[in-house]
Design a protein around this motif. Structure first.
Motif, PDB file in Angstrom:
ATOM      1  N   LEU A 244       0.688  -1.486  -0.250  1.00 29.00           N
ATOM      2  CA  LEU A 244      -0.077   0.042   0.088  1.00 29.00           C
ATOM      3  C   LEU A 244       1.326   0.960  -0.144  1.00 29.00           C
ATOM      4  CD1 LEU A 244      -3.079  -1.351   2.207  1.00 29.00           C
ATOM      5  CD2 LEU A 244      -3.266  -0.255  -0.313  1.00 29.00           C
ATOM      6  N   ASP A 245       2.520   0.959   1.193  1.00 28.22           N
ATOM      7  CA  ASP A 245       2.866   2.319   1.208  1.00 28.22           C
ATOM      8  C   ASP A 245       3.895   2.888  -0.527  1.00 28.22           C
ATOM      9  OD1 ASP A 245       1.135   2.997   3.314  1.00 28.22           O
ATOM     10  OD2 ASP A 245       2.704   3.110   4.410  1.00 28.22           O
ATOM     11  N   VAL A 246       4.350   1.788  -1.187  1.00 30.79           N
ATOM     12  CA  VAL A 246       5.142   1.336  -2.006  1.00 30.79           C
ATOM     13  C   VAL A 246       5.046   1.190  -2.938  1.00 30.79           C
ATOM     14  CG1 VAL A 246       7.439   0.829  -2.648  1.00 30.79           C
ATOM     15  CG2 VAL A 246       6.540   1.229  -0.058  1.00 30.79           C
ATOM     16  N   ASP A 247       4.443   2.755  -3.718  1.00 32.69           N
ATOM     17  CA  ASP A 247       3.882   2.031  -5.477  1.00 32.69           C
ATOM     18  C   ASP A 247       4.519   1.398  -6.186  1.00 32.69           C
ATOM     19  OD1 ASP A 247       1.554   3.705  -3.730  1.00 32.69           O
ATOM     20  OD2 ASP A 247       1.709   5.589  -4.807  1.00 32.69           O
ATOM     21  N   ASP A 248       5.821   2.013  -6.037  1.00 34.52           N
ATOM     22  CA  ASP A 248       6.805   1.767  -7.260  1.00 34.52           C
ATOM     23  C   ASP A 248       7.101  -0.472  -7.180  1.00 34.52           C
ATOM     24  OD1 ASP A 248       7.134   4.139  -8.163  1.00 34.52           O
ATOM     25  OD2 ASP A 248       9.981   3.701  -6.931  1.00 34.52           O
ATOM     26  N   LEU A 249       6.445  -0.667  -6.068  1.00 36.79           N
ATOM     27  CA  LEU A 249       6.481  -2.175  -6.170  1.00 36.79           C
ATOM     28  C   LEU A 249       5.515  -2.836  -6.978  1.00 36.79           C
ATOM     29  CD1 LEU A 249       5.983  -3.676  -2.659  1.00 36.79           C
ATOM     30  CD2 LEU A 249       8.349  -3.931  -4.143  1.00 36.79           C
ATOM     31  N   ARG A 250       4.739  -1.713  -7.922  1.00 39.04           N
ATOM     32  CA  ARG A 250       3.337  -2.652  -8.960  1.00 39.04           C
ATOM     33  C   ARG A 250       3.532  -2.267 -10.030  1.00 39.04           C
ATOM     34  NH1 ARG A 250      -1.501  -2.631  -5.844  1.00 39.04           N
ATOM     35  NH2 ARG A 250      -1.364  -1.598  -4.214  1.00 39.04           N
ATOM     36  N   LYS A 251       4.917  -1.980 -10.530  1.00 43.24           N
ATOM     37  CA  LYS A 251       6.023  -1.818 -11.973  1.00 43.24           C
ATOM     38  C   LYS A 251       6.202  -3.168 -11.954  1.00 43.24           C
ATOM     39  CE  LYS A 251       7.476   2.829 -10.792  1.00 43.24           C
ATOM     40  NZ  LYS A 251       8.471   3.744 -11.094  1.00 43.24           N
ATOM     41  N   TYR A 252       6.517  -4.192 -10.837  1.00 44.79           N
ATOM     42  CA  TYR A 252       6.597  -5.267 -11.744  1.00 44.79           C
ATOM     43  C   TYR A 252       5.409  -6.135 -11.339  1.00 44.79           C
ATOM     44  CZ  TYR A 252      11.598  -3.292 -10.892  1.00 44.79           C
ATOM     45  OH  TYR A 252      12.356  -2.489 -11.058  1.00 44.79           O
ATOM     46  N   PRO A 253       4.255  -6.066 -11.693  1.00 44.91           N
ATOM     47  CA  PRO A 253       3.246  -6.895 -11.682  1.00 44.91           C
ATOM     48  C   PRO A 253       3.537  -8.566 -10.885  1.00 44.91           C
ATOM     49  CG  PRO A 253       2.960  -6.647 -13.624  1.00 44.91           C
ATOM     50  CD  PRO A 253       4.804  -5.832 -13.422  1.00 44.91           C
ATOM     51  N   ASP A 254       4.517  -9.056 -11.301  1.00 49.70           N
ATOM     52  CA  ASP A 254       4.597 -10.664 -11.178  1.00 49.70           C
ATOM     53  C   ASP A 254       5.247 -10.542 -10.008  1.00 49.70           C
ATOM     54  OD1 ASP A 254       2.636 -11.494 -13.006  1.00 49.70           O
ATOM     55  OD2 ASP A 254       4.608 -10.849 -14.967  1.00 49.70           O
ATOM     56  N   HIS A 255       5.608  -9.631  -9.526  1.00 48.66           N
ATOM     57  CA  HIS A 255       7.025  -9.846  -8.218  1.00 48.66           C
ATOM     58  C   HIS A 255       6.711 -11.058  -7.237  1.00 48.66           C
ATOM     59  CE1 HIS A 255       4.456  -6.677  -6.029  1.00 48.66           C
ATOM     60  NE2 HIS A 255       5.357  -7.628  -5.399  1.00 48.66           N
ATOM     61  N   MET A 256       5.932 -11.304  -7.043  1.00 48.04           N
ATOM     62  CA  MET A 256       5.196 -11.728  -5.750  1.00 48.04           C
ATOM     63  C   MET A 256       4.485 -13.545  -5.698  1.00 48.04           C
ATOM     64  SD  MET A 256       2.142 -13.148  -3.263  1.00 48.04           S
ATOM     65  CE  MET A 256       0.479 -11.752  -3.556  1.00 48.04           C
ATOM     66  N   GLY A 257       5.481 -14.360  -5.432  1.00 49.41           N
ATOM     67  CA  GLY A 257       5.301 -15.793  -5.323  1.00 49.41           C
ATOM     68  C   GLY A 257       4.501 -15.606  -3.637  1.00 49.41           C
ATOM     69  N   ARG A 258       3.155 -16.472  -4.360  1.00 46.06           N
ATOM     70  CA  ARG A 258       2.384 -17.007  -2.810  1.00 46.06           C
ATOM     71  C   ARG A 258       2.414 -18.358  -2.489  1.00 46.06           C
ATOM     72  NH1 ARG A 258      -1.993 -14.176  -1.076  1.00 46.06           N
ATOM     73  NH2 ARG A 258      -2.251 -13.069  -3.054  1.00 46.06           N
ATOM     74  N   LEU A 259       2.850 -18.036  -0.994  1.00 41.27           N
ATOM     75  CA  LEU A 259       3.049 -19.894  -0.704  1.00 41.27           C
ATOM     76  C   LEU A 259       1.828 -20.478  -0.002  1.00 41.27           C
ATOM     77  CD1 LEU A 259       6.309 -18.195   1.878  1.00 41.27           C
ATOM     78  CD2 LEU A 259       6.517 -19.513   0.000  1.00 41.27           C
ATOM     79  N   CYS A 260       1.609 -21.377  -1.009  1.00 40.32           N
ATOM     80  CA  CYS A 260      -0.092 -21.794  -0.397  1.00 40.32           C
ATOM     81  C   CYS A 260       0.557 -22.555  -0.674  1.00 40.32           C
ATOM     82  CB  CYS A 260      -0.735 -20.672  -1.385  1.00 40.32           C
ATOM     83  SG  CYS A 260      -0.837 -21.207  -2.893  1.00 40.32           S
ATOM     84  N   TRP A 261      -0.999 -24.013  -0.031  1.00 42.24           N
ATOM     85  CA  TRP A 261      -0.420 -24.834  -0.638  1.00 42.24           C
ATOM     86  C   TRP A 261      -2.503 -25.682  -1.308  1.00 42.24           C
ATOM     87  CZ3 TRP A 261       2.964 -28.365   1.140  1.00 42.24           C
ATOM     88  CH2 TRP A 261       4.953 -27.923   2.474  1.00 42.24           C
ATOM     89  N   ILE A 262      -1.982 -26.528  -2.310  1.00 38.80           N
ATOM     90  CA  ILE A 262      -2.908 -27.607  -2.662  1.00 38.80           C
ATOM     91  C   ILE A 262      -3.505 -28.734  -2.032  1.00 38.80           C
ATOM     92  CG2 ILE A 262      -3.012 -26.420  -5.455  1.00 38.80           C
ATOM     93  CD1 ILE A 262      -2.137 -29.468  -6.056  1.00 38.80           C
ATOM     94  N   LYS A 263      -4.466 -29.349  -2.322  1.00 40.09           N
ATOM     95  CA  LYS A 263      -4.770 -30.916  -1.569  1.00 40.09           C
ATOM     96  C   LYS A 263      -3.836 -31.407  -1.644  1.00 40.09           C
ATOM     97  CE  LYS A 263      -8.265 -32.878  -3.323  1.00 40.09           C
ATOM     98  NZ  LYS A 263      -9.502 -33.305  -3.774  1.00 40.09           N
ATOM     99  N   GLU A 264      -3.701 -31.699  -2.552  1.00 42.17           N
ATOM    100  CA  GLU A 264      -2.755 -33.117  -2.929  1.00 42.17           C
ATOM    101  C   GLU A 264      -0.863 -33.344  -2.913  1.00 42.17           C
ATOM    102  OE1 GLU A 264      -5.685 -33.231  -5.974  1.00 42.17           O
ATOM    103  OE2 GLU A 264      -4.108 -31.359  -5.431  1.00 42.17           O
ATOM    104  N   GLU A 265      -0.717 -31.408  -2.255  1.00 42.97           N
ATOM    105  CA  GLU A 265       0.574 -31.377  -1.728  1.00 42.97           C
ATOM    106  C   GLU A 265       0.386 -31.377  -0.674  1.00 42.97           C
ATOM    107  OE1 GLU A 265       2.134 -28.032  -5.306  1.00 42.97           O
ATOM    108  OE2 GLU A 265       1.070 -27.523  -3.046  1.00 42.97           O
ATOM    109  N   LEU A 266      -0.956 -31.442   0.212  1.00 46.04           N
ATOM    110  CA  LEU A 266      -0.816 -31.047   1.835  1.00 46.04           C
ATOM    111  C   LEU A 266      -0.540 -32.631   1.676  1.00 46.04           C
ATOM    112  CD1 LEU A 266      -3.593 -28.454   2.954  1.00 46.04           C
ATOM    113  CD2 LEU A 266      -1.101 -29.022   3.518  1.00 46.04           C
TER     114      LEU A 266
END
Length: 352
Positions: A244-266
């Motif tokens: 929210l505070d650092v707008d320049d991060l939005r210049k890299y739209p693919d910068h974030m990888g969400r750590l998450c799990w699907i059922k098969e992985e769990l």
């Protein structure tokens, strides 16, 4: 039931689990973050999703880089001054710090890199490190200390909040170019920082510009130097205020990888831990292999975010059965306790 099985489901702290490498379960998100060609640099996940386990994977188990630097609050106490610097200033500071940290580690390992990196480049890297160290020592003598990642000093002087200003621009550019040439020779370097809000700040409140500047530095360097990648591991309740505070991060739209799990992985998390202990799903759960897997899948559908909740639930179920197999009734009886534990962890993360 084996004590080995009991122990494996009680190990909820990936940071202290000495056997984690034997049953670590990779996910699609982890594989994407590990790839040097991927633009995903900032790894984000809820508390308990496996962030510490991911840190250990990137720094200990994954072999995709010849040089790996792991930075977390247990290894480093590198507090920058509490001067509320803007993210553009901290970004420039961190870019220089990360480059020098990479060159420092290369220099420390130069004997094992002789066949991969030209001697002239190793000499130039060592020269940069020595020059910077000498500069820091000189300033430390005069003002009480400077801290830059692994260089072992601490900033104390409020009139010198940004150490990068101690060097001329040509020196900073030269360090960048040396690192780029080293990676062009085929050396892959990864720097992983877990909980940067704790590593780089002693404040009880999140300094969004400080963390945002670090994330921007990681993104810019990872993009500008093929073969060099900086991964930042952030909890969700830290990342979103920063975004929210650092707008320049939005210049890299693919910068974030969400750590998450699907059922098969769990399900794989459970199966791998049981296999390490010498058991199968049917030796731990009631019914056939298909029924046992279905029971674990149903549990996975009822956890908030991933492994920690699931392992806690299994541990509670094991305590209730006193060593006999787990069935649907046991799972139902322990669900409320698991849910309350999960809610407590969620509240602790978002209490601010």
């Amino acid at each position: 039931m084996s004590e080995k099985v009991e122990a494996v489901f009680k190990k909820l702290d990936a940071g202290t689990d000495s056997n984690l490498g034997s049953y670590f379960a990779r996910t699609t998100a982890i594989d994407e973050l590990a790839r040097f060609a991927s633009q995903k640099v900032v790894a984000v996940g809820l508390k308990g999703v496996g962030k510490t386990a991911a840190y250990r994977y990137f720094t200990e188990f994954e072999k995709g880089a010849e040089i790996v630097v792991g930075i977390n609050p247990d290894k480093f106490s590198l507090y920058l001054p509490d001067t509320k610097l803007n993210y553009a200033t901290t970004r420039k500071q961190f870019e220089h710090d990360l480059v020098l940290e990479a060159l420092r580690t290369v220099t420390q390992n130069r004997s094992s890199l002789k066949s991969k990196v030209r001697k002239s480049l190793l000499d130039r890297a060592a020269g940069q490190v020595k020059s910077y160290t000498d500069t820091l020592k000189d300033v430390a003598d005069r003002v009480g200390g400077i801290s830059i990642l692994g260089f072992g000093f601490t900033i104390h002087h409020p009139q010198i909040p940004v150490a990068v200003g101690l060097r001329e621009e040509r020196d900073i550019t030269d360090a960048f170019n040396i690192l780029k040439e080293i990676c062009a020779d085929g050396l892959r370097i990864r720097i992983v920082v877990d909980d940067p809000e704790h590593v780089f700040s002693a404040s009880r409140e999140v300094d969004t510009h400080l963390i945002g500047g670090f994330c921007l530095a990681a993104l810019r360097l990872s993009d500008a130097i093929p073969g060099f990648k900086v991964i930042a591991l952030l909890k969700s309740h830290v990342y979103y205020p920063v975004l929210l505070d650092v707008d320049d991060l939005r210049k890299y739209p693919d910068h974030m990888g969400r750590l998450c799990w699907i059922k098969e992985e769990l399900v794989e998390v459970v199966a791998k831990r049981l296999a390490w202990a010498g058991f199968s799903l049917t030796s731990f759960f009631e019914g056939t292999e298909k029924q046992a897997r279905k029971l674990v899948e149903d549990m996975c559908a009822n956890v908030r975010n991933g492994p920690r909740d699931l392992l806690r639930w299994l541990d509670l179920s094991l305590q209730l059965t006193k060593g006999t197999k787990i069935g649907e009734r046991t799972v139902s009886q322990t669900k409320k306790k698991m849910s309350l534990d999960s809610l407590g962890e969620f509240e602790s993360a978002h209490k601010q």
